[in-house]
Motif scaffolding. Structure first.
Motif, mmCIF file in Angstrom:
data_model
loop_
_atom_site.group_PDB
_atom_site.id
_atom_site.type_symbol
_atom_site.label_atom_id
_atom_site.label_comp_id
_atom_site.label_asym_id
_atom_site.label_seq_id
_atom_site.Cartn_x
_atom_site.Cartn_y
_atom_site.Cartn_z
ATOM 1 N N ARG A 290 -0.451 3.691 -5.371
ATOM 2 C CA ARG A 290 -1.244 4.497 -4.438
ATOM 3 C C ARG A 290 -0.360 5.395 -3.570
ATOM 4 O O ARG A 290 -0.753 6.498 -3.195
ATOM 5 N N LYS A 291 0.821 4.925 -3.234
ATOM 6 C CA LYS A 291 1.674 5.652 -2.293
ATOM 7 C C LYS A 291 2.603 6.665 -2.960
ATOM 8 O O LYS A 291 3.031 7.619 -2.312
ATOM 9 N N ILE A 292 2.939 6.477 -4.233
ATOM 10 C CA ILE A 292 3.897 7.375 -4.904
ATOM 11 C C ILE A 292 3.447 8.839 -4.886
ATOM 12 O O ILE A 292 4.248 9.738 -4.601
ATOM 13 N N SER B 139 4.891 14.556 0.298
ATOM 14 C CA SER B 139 4.183 15.073 1.477
ATOM 15 C C SER B 139 4.454 14.228 2.711
ATOM 16 O O SER B 139 4.318 14.720 3.835
ATOM 17 N N ASP B 140 4.857 12.969 2.504
ATOM 18 C CA ASP B 140 5.181 12.112 3.648
ATOM 19 C C ASP B 140 6.374 12.641 4.436
ATOM 20 O O ASP B 140 6.586 12.233 5.584
ATOM 21 N N PHE B 141 7.125 13.535 3.834
ATOM 22 C CA PHE B 141 8.287 14.092 4.531
ATOM 23 C C PHE B 141 8.019 15.512 5.033
ATOM 24 O O PHE B 141 8.215 15.809 6.208
ATOM 25 N N GLN C 8 2.852 10.862 7.950
ATOM 26 C CA GLN C 8 4.161 11.183 7.409
ATOM 27 C C GLN C 8 5.151 10.085 7.807
ATOM 28 O O GLN C 8 4.813 9.199 8.577
ATOM 29 N N ARG C 9 6.339 10.149 7.257
ATOM 30 C CA ARG C 9 7.365 9.139 7.529
ATOM 31 C C ARG C 9 8.458 9.651 8.460
ATOM 32 O O ARG C 9 9.274 8.872 8.939
ATOM 33 N N LEU C 10 8.460 10.941 8.707
ATOM 34 C CA LEU C 10 9.591 11.558 9.391
ATOM 35 C C LEU C 10 9.709 11.102 10.840
ATOM 36 O O LEU C 10 10.811 10.823 11.321
#
Length: 860
Positions: free
Chosen positions: A283-285, A290-292, A675-677
């Motif tokens: 699901r996350k791949i 875009s998470d960055f 996002q993860r940033l």
């Protein structure tokens, strides 16, 4: 008629220099019936080919064949309609748009601010009404062009026109014509009627659309309200879908049942080994890239600064407490390094990177008890702790492999809000206690100064010399003794000014986006950076005053807090072999604690109200928490788990709202900038804070405690439990119009709230004692209490003030299926149409049941 509509009505005020504030159109019922008559008796031209106003007006010769106009009136009407149009503007010296001719973009240059409020690809409806002296009866025409066309200066701004409504009538009825014009303009900005207008095939379709609109009209009785009052636009407008559901025979809005308790497919029990974990990864791949790049936004900067200050304050606080509890085997340096390592790894690889990891109170108590047990029994604390971490890691892997997170489905609002409220109250309480504690430690004893009499054996004037001020002591000839006897300003007062000032300014600036001052973007920018601005303001004030308030103390050297320990903990050599196996038992308690803390916090972050679109990963999150448990144990660093309050603050700092696309329209919550940033930057900054010590040392601790207070208070907003607590102190007529108050008796609401308060009080008492180690077990106990409430409250009441347990959904599903079958039968009876063309399906959807009584009806 000088008015315009984008979504709400605006009028030109007296003098013609100012458009009014957007407001809800209030129409007379009589004007709507007159409009219906106009459409019924006037001319309706649909899909007319026209590219200019003269050409469109020239097409009016078709009216001659309908016998509505004599030939001599045609030229007069054309002359009136083709006269130069002048528009009201804010500046009297401003040229009218008609004078600009048909130059492309001229209106856009003159009205850039208004054009920004118009949605992209918008089309205009021009309403032309007035009275003339050459007509004996009204002339009405409703025109829909085949293609939207820019008609020169007809519109105020260069928006292509799709619809024209013309009403010219004899003199003496200008007020009536004006009201009819306002009625058609209001209908044309209505979502459902505008769809009907676009898809109508004949006059009857338009009339059916007006009838549908009339079905939803609410009449305000005369004499019970002032028609001169302009109604403010609502904060949230009912969506077209809900209105359609209501038309289809469903429940009215105030009768709708609340959304069923469903945590999504992420918590489905797969029954396969690591099935949930593999689905989380899958699901996350797709979102990994875009998470960055979605983190590159100015809003992310304010979020990083806010959460960073909260994290380092938390790290210093827990690091200091851990140092006291473990004889410095773990301290501030270990806390900084562990926070940076765990947080960075978690934000890089977890299923929900918006979660912030931190130390928690129950873990601190467990560490204290474990250290005392090791010390009293001659066991090496760090080696024992390592094996507990290894066992706990393996137990977390077992929970992940068996999809044990499924149990979270049984945690309803009762458990979630009880847990989050407790953590919020702890934050508020700790912020105040630390503030008071610092006040006592730094400002009372350090500056104690007493006055002694010249001769202690004598009591001059019967004075209590120890209570005299410096000035009085000198006046009566006494002597000053103590740690310092020079004049020192009141540092306690200054610290409380910094503490409450930071909190108050943050709250005020956070609400500034709802202010009426300054442009929208500036207000939003101030709101996003409210915490940073408040901190900088009071850091500056502290520097300006120059008092020695307690400052943030950050380690400056990269080395363990305790000199006789290294960075790596070896698993063998200091304890008996049986300790390696026996550590399984305390590890089980730690695992329960980690599991409950992590998953409840994840449920709160992943609530549907947050509108997260990338999904979550309960199994993947728990997997990495387990990995980090083992890694931190080997490095002798604290253990970390999801921090509820800081995670909620992270979510709030990244919320997105729509830019108002219509004058008067309230911004709508769109979701969170997922996002993860921001998380990665927060923890990287935490790790390098030892190099930022020269800058961070200027931040007063009372300012950071003010940030803690804000986090705790802000996390209570939106919690229904907190809103129900406040109902105890409100008279009934002043209570907000909560949906659950419409459907559940107030005494039942108070009883449910009382049960939650008692549970919260029990947890509060437990967390303050040695029994805090049983805290996770007590959280599980809340599930049992909630199950018992099924015997006290009806399922109807629980559906409104809590959630229905998963086991109770089966009956609801059966009823729903039965209801769906009945609805399908009703719809099939209504949809007895000759063919299944797309146009007829669309028409049936909007107003099929309204056309049932009309003649020449081919669609139903």
């Amino acid at each position: 008629m000088w008015s315009r509509w984008v979504k709400f009505e605006e009028k030109v005020e007296e003098g013609g220099e100012r458009w009014s504030k957007p407001h809800v159109s209030t129409l007379s019922l009589h004007s709507l019936f007159e409009l219906r008559t106009c459409i019924q008796t006037g001319t309706v031209l649909l899909d007319l080919e026209g590219y200019s106003l003269p050409q469109i007006v020239g097409e009016q010769h078709k009216l001659l064949y309908e016998g509505m106009l004599s030939p001599d009136l045609r030229e007069k009407i054309s002359f009136v309609l083709l006269r130069k149009h002048r528009h009201q503007t804010k500046k009297p010296i401003h040229r009218s748009l008609a004078d600009m001719g048909k130059a492309s973009g001229g209106g856009a240059r003159e009205c850039p601010s208004f054009m920004k409020k118009i949605p992209r690809d918008a089309e205009a409806s021009n309403v032309l009404v007035g009275e003339v002296d050459f007509l004996d009866k009204p002339f009405v025409a409703f025109v829909r062009l085949a293609q939207a066309t820019t008609l020169g200066g007809l519109t105020e701004v260069p928006v292509p026109t799709r619809f024209l409504f013309i009403l010219l009538g004899p003199t003496g009825k200008a007020k009536s014509y004006n009201q009819i014009g306002r009625a058609i303009a209001t209908l044309m900005v209505d979502d459902l009627f505008s769809d009907v207008a676009y898809k109508a095939r004949d006059r009857e379709d338009l009339i059916a659309g007006i009838d549908e609109f009339l079905d939803e009209v609410i009449v305000l009785p005369p004499g019970e309200w002032d028609p001169k009052i302009r109604i403010e636009p609502p904060k949230k407008v009912t969506s077209a879908d809900k209105r359609l559901d209501s038309r289809g025979g469903g429940l009215a809005e105030d009768e709708e049942m609340p959304v069923a308790h469903e945590l999504g497919e992420e918590l489905a029990h797969t029954g396969r080994f690591c099935g949930g974990l593999f689905l989380d990864i899958k699901r996350k791949i797709p979102w990994l890239l875009s998470d960055f790049y979605e983190g590159f936004h100015i809003q992310s900067i304010s979020a990083v600064l806010f959460i960073y200050l909260g994290c380092i304050t938390n790290a210093i606080t827990f690091g200091g407490l851990l140092g006291d509890a473990t004889d410095n085997y773990q301290g501030v340096m270990e806390s900084f390094l562990g926070t940076a390592l765990s947080g960075t790894v978690f934000c890089l690889f977890s299923g929900q990177p918006l979660i912030i990891l931190s130390s928690t109170g129950p873990i601190l108590i467990f560490e204290k008890l474990l250290f005392e047990f090791s010390k009293n029994n001659g066991i090496d604390y760090m080696e024992l702790r390592l094996w507990i971490g290894i066992h706990s890691c393996l137990q977390c892997f077992l929970l992940v492999a068996t999809d044990a997170s499924y149990i979270i489905k049984y945690m309803t609002r009762f458990t979630e809000e009880g847990f989050s409220s407790l953590i919020s109250f702890i934050f508020i309480s700790d912020a105040i206690k630390k503030m008071v504690g610092h006040t006592h430690a730094y400002y009372v004893t350090a500056y104690k100064c007493e006055c002694l009499a010249p001769d202690p054996s004598e009591s001059i004037l019967g004075l209590d010399w120890s209570q005299l001020s410096k000035k009085e002591c000198v006046k009566y000839g006494g002597s000053l003794v103590g740690n310092t006897c020079k004049y020192v300003p009141d540092l306690a007062l200054m610290s409380f000014i910094l503490f409450f000032g930071t909190y108050s300014m943050t709250v005020s600036l956070k609400k500034f986006k709802f202010s009426r001052y300054f442009p929208t973007k500036l207000r939003k920018l101030i709101s996003d950076f409210s915490i940073f601005m408040a901190i900088m303001t009071f850091v500056g004030l502290d520097r300006l005053i120059g008092l020695k308030t307690p400052k943030l103390i950050v380690p400056t050297e990269f080395k363990p807090t305790r000199p006789d320990r290294g960075w790596i903990v070896l698993p063998f050599g200091k304890n008996p072999w049986w300790v390696y196996l026996a550590s399984f038992v305390p590890a089980l308690l730690v695992t329960i604690l980690i599991f409950m803390d992590q998953q409840i916090s994840a449920v709160i972050v992943n609530r549907k109200e947050n509108k997260l679109r990338k999904g979550c990963g309960y199994h993947l999150d728990l997997f990495w928490v387990g990995v980090l448990m083992a890694a931190c144990s080997f490095l002798g660093l604290p253990w970390y788990v999801a921090a509820t309050v800081i995670s909620i603050a992270h979510i709030d700092s990244l919320k997105m709202e729509s830019e108002s696309s219509a004058p008067g329209e309230q911004p709508q919550f769109l979701g969170v900038r997922e996002q993860r940033l921001t998380g990665i930057l927060v923890f990287v900054l935490t790790g390098v804070s030892i190099f930022l010590a020269p800058v961070l040392q200027f931040i007063p601790m009372p300012v950071l405690y003010g940030v803690f207070l804000y986090m705790g208070v802000a996390s209570l907003s939106g919690i229904q439990f907190w809103e129900r607590i406040k109902l105890y102190m409100m008279p009934s007529k002043y209570q907000p119009d909560f949906p659950f108050l419409r459907h559940v008796p107030l005494r039942r609401v108070h009883l449910f709230t009382l049960v939650q308060i008692i549970c919260l009080a029990v947890l509060w008492v437990l967390k303050s004692t040695v029994l805090a180690i049983l805290f996770p077990v007590m959280i599980l106990g809340l599930l049992v209490v909630r199950k018992m409430l099924d015997m006290v409250f009806s399922q109807h009441d629980l559906a409104w003030i809590d959630d229905i347990l998963p086991g109770k959904d089966k009956k609801k599903e059966k009823k729903k299926k039965k209801g769906d079958k009945d609805d399908t039968k009703k719809k099939d009876k209504k949809k007895g149409r000759a063919d299944d063309s797309e146009d007829e399906v669309i028409n049936v959807r909007f107003y099929c049941h309204q056309l049932a009584g009309l003649e020449k009806n081919n669609s139903c």
